[in-house]
Scaffold this active site. Structure first.
Site, PDB file in Angstrom:
ATOM      1  N   ASP A  98      -3.634   3.296   0.390  1.00 14.35           N
ATOM      2  CA  ASP A  98      -3.856   1.885   1.541  1.00 14.35           C
ATOM      3  C   ASP A  98      -3.225   1.660   1.872  1.00 14.35           C
ATOM      4  O   ASP A  98      -1.982   1.429   1.990  1.00 14.35           O
ATOM      5  CB  ASP A  98      -5.231   1.846   0.552  1.00 14.35           C
ATOM      6  CG  ASP A  98      -6.210   0.464   1.270  1.00 14.35           C
ATOM      7  OD1 ASP A  98      -6.846   0.748   2.806  1.00 14.35           O
ATOM      8  OD2 ASP A  98      -6.016  -0.649   1.433  1.00 14.35           O
TER       9      ASP A  98
ATOM     10  N   LYS B  98     -11.693   1.530  -6.008  1.00 15.56           N
ATOM     11  CA  LYS B  98     -10.932   0.999  -4.808  1.00 15.56           C
ATOM     12  C   LYS B  98      -9.540   0.382  -6.437  1.00 15.56           C
ATOM     13  O   LYS B  98     -10.528   0.178  -7.209  1.00 15.56           O
ATOM     14  CB  LYS B  98     -11.343   0.004  -3.639  1.00 15.56           C
ATOM     15  CG  LYS B  98     -10.268   0.145  -3.044  1.00 15.56           C
ATOM     16  CD  LYS B  98     -10.518   1.432  -1.963  1.00 15.56           C
ATOM     17  CE  LYS B  98      -9.122   0.647  -0.927  1.00 15.56           C
ATOM     18  NZ  LYS B  98      -9.357   1.946   0.380  1.00 15.56           N
TER      19      LYS B  98
HETATM   20  P1  NDP Z   1      -0.780   0.274   6.023  1.00 13.83           P
HETATM   21  O1  NDP Z   1      -0.076  -0.513   4.737  1.00 13.83           O
HETATM   22  O2  NDP Z   1      -0.385   1.643   6.216  1.00 13.83           O
HETATM   23  O3  NDP Z   1      -0.855  -0.681   6.870  1.00 13.83           O
HETATM   24  C1  NDP Z   1      -1.219  -1.859   7.309  1.00 13.83           C
HETATM   25  C2  NDP Z   1      -0.784  -2.279   8.807  1.00 13.83           C
HETATM   26  O4  NDP Z   1      -1.794  -3.473   8.919  1.00 13.83           O
HETATM   27  C3  NDP Z   1       0.725  -2.831   9.064  1.00 13.83           C
HETATM   28  O5  NDP Z   1       1.144  -3.126  10.129  1.00 13.83           O
HETATM   29  C4  NDP Z   1       0.485  -4.252   8.816  1.00 13.83           C
HETATM   30  O6  NDP Z   1       1.976  -5.178   8.981  1.00 13.83           O
HETATM   31  C5  NDP Z   1      -1.004  -5.033   8.766  1.00 13.83           C
HETATM   32  N1  NDP Z   1      -1.503  -6.284   8.227  1.00 13.83           N
HETATM   33  C6  NDP Z   1      -1.732  -6.038   6.809  1.00 13.83           C
HETATM   34  N2  NDP Z   1      -2.283  -7.070   6.865  1.00 13.83           N
HETATM   35  C7  NDP Z   1      -2.386  -7.791   7.396  1.00 13.83           C
HETATM   36  C8  NDP Z   1      -2.478  -9.091   7.411  1.00 13.83           C
HETATM   37  N3  NDP Z   1      -3.356 -10.557   6.647  1.00 13.83           N
HETATM   38  N4  NDP Z   1      -2.108  -9.686   8.957  1.00 13.83           N
HETATM   39  C9  NDP Z   1      -1.570  -8.971   9.956  1.00 13.83           C
HETATM   40  N5  NDP Z   1      -1.370  -7.291   9.692  1.00 13.83           N
HETATM   41  C10 NDP Z   1      -1.513  -7.035   8.858  1.00 13.83           C
HETATM   42  O7  NDP Z   1      -1.860   0.429   5.427  1.00 13.83           O
HETATM   43  P2  NDP Z   1      -3.154   1.341   6.329  1.00 13.83           P
HETATM   44  O8  NDP Z   1      -2.188   1.995   7.491  1.00 13.83           O
HETATM   45  O9  NDP Z   1      -2.713   2.438   5.255  1.00 13.83           O
HETATM   46  O10 NDP Z   1      -4.681   0.610   6.218  1.00 13.83           O
HETATM   47  C11 NDP Z   1      -5.551  -0.203   7.842  1.00 13.83           C
HETATM   48  C12 NDP Z   1      -6.037  -0.250   7.376  1.00 13.83           C
HETATM   49  O11 NDP Z   1      -6.933   1.486   7.641  1.00 13.83           O
HETATM   50  C13 NDP Z   1      -6.819  -1.047   5.929  1.00 13.83           C
HETATM   51  O12 NDP Z   1      -8.150  -2.005   5.864  1.00 13.83           O
HETATM   52  C14 NDP Z   1      -7.349  -0.287   5.305  1.00 13.83           C
HETATM   53  O13 NDP Z   1      -7.704  -0.285   4.260  1.00 13.83           O
HETATM   54  C15 NDP Z   1      -7.653   0.615   5.639  1.00 13.83           C
HETATM   55  N6  NDP Z   1      -8.056   2.459   5.890  1.00 13.83           N
HETATM   56  C16 NDP Z   1      -6.877   3.157   5.770  1.00 13.83           C
HETATM   57  C17 NDP Z   1      -7.499   4.550   5.302  1.00 13.83           C
HETATM   58  C18 NDP Z   1      -5.798   5.010   4.908  1.00 13.83           C
HETATM   59  O14 NDP Z   1      -5.789   6.636   4.860  1.00 13.83           O
HETATM   60  N7  NDP Z   1      -4.737   4.704   4.563  1.00 13.83           N
HETATM   61  C19 NDP Z   1      -8.674   4.614   5.149  1.00 13.83           C
HETATM   62  C20 NDP Z   1      -9.718   4.429   5.463  1.00 13.83           C
HETATM   63  C21 NDP Z   1      -9.568   2.248   5.755  1.00 13.83           C
HETATM   64  P3  NDP Z   1       3.097  -5.687   8.045  1.00 13.83           P
HETATM   65  O15 NDP Z   1       3.256  -4.676   7.294  1.00 13.83           O
HETATM   66  O16 NDP Z   1       3.400  -7.083   8.426  1.00 13.83           O
HETATM   67  O17 NDP Z   1       1.962  -5.948   6.485  1.00 13.83           O
END
Ligand code: NDP
Length: 446
Positions: free
Chosen positions: A166, A126
């Protein structure tokens, strides 16, 4: 926790100070390992657990770049190459101001077992940076990505280490990163990054895969209890990649999705989330979720404080970030009759909240298993790049569905074997651990 595991955990705390997320992820796995270590003394003798907990390599580097005003900015880049016993290091890059070594290590550690569960020959890693892409222009994001890849490229390769997206790293960032890798190396090496655009080596369904996969895993958990998703009320947190495509698949399977959120608050929509509008707001305009509520009309309301977990639902899909669902939220969900909770995000549920769900008999899908569809589809993208043979959407979607079914079966069978039927946390940890441990044992002391 078994005695040896407790000592090891103490050692982890001592040697990795100030990394609470890593401690949490390690503890959760160590707590599961008792039955395997009792059954397989050869793993204890070879100190497999100690070796798995220690990354093979950790890279930290300076990322200097220039913003649109001509000012010099300095960020920090990370890549933790955790374990390559099963294949090249594989795992996403996160760009978020909260990123530090402990967070990258927790994510990399989880990734080892998740990737093992897919059965697709990928190791765990990662990376990321404390760079915050929010509010930055495309040109700034491009300059940052180029600076980041200028250092990282020397550690990558399709047989060595293969990053993906991510939080904060989507199609735009992968494009800039790939471009810089190609420029520096003078190689068109498609398999070095996944999540690429469909016209230049990307795989259909990769964008959708994590969210789709999590919903498919949820459907499998419900099926094991004689239910399905049709007509179920679903709460989703987040509004990024994982959340959007969880919503899409849940709607396709006949569920009603009530919520989404971002770090500014959440939206509850009594008529059910209008996915086209949400995609327009989040993916096209890169705006906040309150804009969705404003445009949607009277059925939707934006709540600045509070959490989606306050909204009564049958199914909860935490899809934003780590530790976003604590014990109080879990108790609220249980009181409101939740039947299944499945982690789209990595470690979104605190250990106390997991216990609340398990004690209440709620089907609980841990991220290692439930969100593995994303990395599994990345492995299909690597296969497509190696074979230079593009795959079709329907074919990849069918493969993803098969992989998620297999992961569910593997976790359920492992839980059953170790005497805790229905406990997908233990099932996932032990099935993933056994696969990595077998490979490490066979490959000698390295
Ligand atoms: P994105 O950046 O596309 O979206 C993240 C979302 O979560 C946004 O809505 C963001 O809001 C919110 N968010 C992030 N940090 C915070 C925080 N500290 N408090 C509140 N809201 C928060 O990321 P992904 O959708 O790709 O990833 C989301 C999760 O899924 C993560 O845990 C990632 O590790 C996991 N994941 C992702 C994969 C992938 O293929 N993308 C694969 C496996 C797991 P804001 O815009 O306001 O920050």
């Amino acid at each position: 926790m078994a005695t040896g595991a407790e000592q090891l955990y103490e050692e982890i705390l001592r040697r990795n100070p100030g990394e609470p997320e890593f401690h949490q992820a390690a503890r959760e796995v160590l707590e599961s390992l008792g039955p395997v270590l009792a059954e397989r003394p050869e793993l204890v003798e070879a100190r497999i657990v100690e070796r798995i907990c220690e990354p093979e390599r950790q890279i930290i580097f300076r990322v200097p770049w220039q913003d649109d005003a001509g000012r010099v900015q300095v960020n920090r880049g990370f890549r933790v190459e955790y374990n390559s016993a099963l294949g090249p290091y594989k795992g996403g890059l996160r760009f978020h101001p909260s990123v530090n070594l402990g967070i990258v290590k927790f994510l990399g550690f989880e990734q080892i077992f998740k990737n093992a569960l897919t059965g697709l020959g990928i190791g765990g890693g990662k990376g990321g940076s404390d760079f915050d892409p929010r509010g930055r222009s495309d040109a700034e994001v491009m300059r940052f990505c180029q600076a980041f890849m200028t250092e990282l490229h020397r550690h990558l390769g399709e047989h060595t280490d293969v990053p993906a997206g991510d939080i904060g790293v989507g199609g735009r960032e992968i494009g800039y990163l790939f471009g810089q890798y190609r420029r520096i190396t003078n190689r068109w090496e498609g398999g070095v990054l996944t999540g690429k655009g469909l016209g230049w080596g990307g795989s259909p369904v990769r964008t959708e895969a994590t969210g789709y996969g999590n919903v498919l895993f949820t459907a499998e958990m419900l099926r094991a209890r004689g239910e399905d998703l049709h007509g179920q009320q679903v709460v989703v947190s987040g509004s990024g990649n994982v959340a959007l495509y969880s919503i899409e698949k849940a709607l396709a399977l006949g569920a009603n999705v009530l919520t989404c959120s971002d770090s500014s608050g959440y939206v509850v929509d009594e008529k059910g989330i209008d996915l086209d509008l949400l995609k327009q707001v989040k993916e096209v305009e890169r705006a906040r979720v309150d804009v969705y509520a404003e445009r949607r009309g009277s059925s939707a309301r934006f709540v600045a404080d509070g959490q989606v977990w306050d909204v009564p639902a049958d199914v909860a899909l935490p899809s934003a970030t780590q530790n976003e669902l604590d014990a109080d939220a879990a108790l609220t969900l249980v009181r409101n009759g939740v039947k299944a909770v499945s982690e789209g995000a990595n470690m979104p549920t605190t250990p106390e909240a997991v216990r609340v769900f398990q004690e209440a008999g709620v089907a609980f899908g841990p991220g290692k298993a439930a969100n593995a569809g994303g990395v599994a589809t990345s492995a299909l993208e690597m296969r497509q790049n190696a074979g230079r043979e593009p795959l079709g959407f329907a074919q990849v979607e069918a493969e993803l569905a098969g992989i998620m079914r297999d992961i569910h079966t593997t976790c359920a069978a492992s839980a059953e074997h170790y005497g805790c039927p229905g406990d997908y946390v233990t099932g996932a940890n032990l099935a993933g651990f056994n696969r990595v441990a077998d490979a490490m044992l066979a490959q000698g002391l390295i």
